[in-house]
Design a protein around this motif. Sequence first.
Motif, PDB file in Angstrom:
ATOM      1  N   ALA A 144      -6.808  -0.123   6.969  1.00 48.81           N
ATOM      2  CA  ALA A 144      -5.364  -0.202   7.179  1.00 48.81           C
ATOM      3  C   ALA A 144      -4.764   1.120   7.657  1.00 48.81           C
ATOM      4  N   VAL A 198      -4.466   3.993   6.045  1.00 48.42           N
ATOM      5  CA  VAL A 198      -3.598   4.523   4.987  1.00 48.42           C
ATOM      6  C   VAL A 198      -3.780   6.038   4.828  1.00 48.42           C
ATOM      7  N   CYS A 257     -11.048   3.264   5.763  1.00 44.87           N
ATOM      8  CA  CYS A 257      -9.837   2.495   5.422  1.00 44.87           C
ATOM      9  C   CYS A 257      -9.410   1.620   6.601  1.00 44.87           C
ATOM     10  N   LEU A 280      -1.879   9.861   1.672  1.00 43.08           N
ATOM     11  CA  LEU A 280      -2.129   8.424   1.526  1.00 43.08           C
ATOM     12  C   LEU A 280      -0.791   7.697   1.649  1.00 43.08           C
ATOM     13  N   HIS A 281      -0.584   7.041   2.789  1.00 47.94           N
ATOM     14  CA  HIS A 281       0.651   6.271   3.020  1.00 47.94           C
ATOM     15  C   HIS A 281       0.386   4.849   2.524  1.00 47.94           C
ATOM     16  N   TRP A 282       0.485   4.690   1.232  1.00 45.54           N
ATOM     17  CA  TRP A 282      -0.065   3.484   0.613  1.00 45.54           C
ATOM     18  C   TRP A 282       0.842   2.261   0.681  1.00 45.54           C
ATOM     19  N   SER A 283       1.981   2.373   1.382  1.00 43.19           N
ATOM     20  CA  SER A 283       2.767   1.147   1.609  1.00 43.19           C
ATOM     21  C   SER A 283       1.982   0.195   2.514  1.00 43.19           C
ATOM     22  N   ARG A 284       1.011   0.751   3.264  1.00 49.08           N
ATOM     23  CA  ARG A 284       0.189  -0.092   4.152  1.00 49.08           C
ATOM     24  C   ARG A 284      -1.079  -0.588   3.456  1.00 49.08           C
ATOM     25  N   CYS A 285      -1.319  -0.146   2.242  1.00 49.97           N
ATOM     26  CA  CYS A 285      -2.582  -0.463   1.559  1.00 49.97           C
ATOM     27  C   CYS A 285      -2.720  -1.969   1.325  1.00 49.97           C
TER      28      CYS A 285
END
Length: 149
Positions: free
Chosen positions: A56, A58, A54, A73-78
């Motif tokens: 980013a 994430v 990944c 999964l810190h998907w605000s950064r995805c």
Amino acid sequence: MFMAKLREAVICFKAGRVTLPYPAAPHDPEPGFRGKITIDPDLCFGCGGCANVCPAGVIFLHDAEQHARILELHWSRCTYCGRCAEVCPEDAIALTQMFETATDRAEDMVISLKVFMGPCQRCGRCFLPPTVLDQMDVAGFHEAGGGRP
Ligand code: SF4
Ligand code: SF4
């Protein structure tokens, strides 16, 4: 001036509607659209391949206890690049068609998954037993101190 505006209006009426009615009406993204990531807890076996690729940052992994690995999964950064889905050997990660993801709660932007892991009987490191029945057999084995119960 008036005639120019009139000509513009005629052209617009002839062209018909060129914008989407969204958000007044639902919108289905085009095929192949890459939206919010999702992870299938039944398929993921905690290998960490997705976290490794990944770009980013994430996806985070840590071993919470001897039999459990946590994926976050810190998907605000995805960036929706789809690399994690490409490399997952189990096709556990997918990019959905979901795009209405705005929220005012930070916790909505984190997906957590607890993956059951079995410890190797020799080295004590985690692995995933192949079947649910095997998982029942292996869980607790390490604490029992050596022999198969
Ligand atoms: S989602 Fe796929 S690549 Fe990521 S840890 Fe799970 S099995 Fe491995
Ligand atoms: S889609 Fe790309 S940025 Fe998003 S989690 Fe997967 S690899 Fe990371």
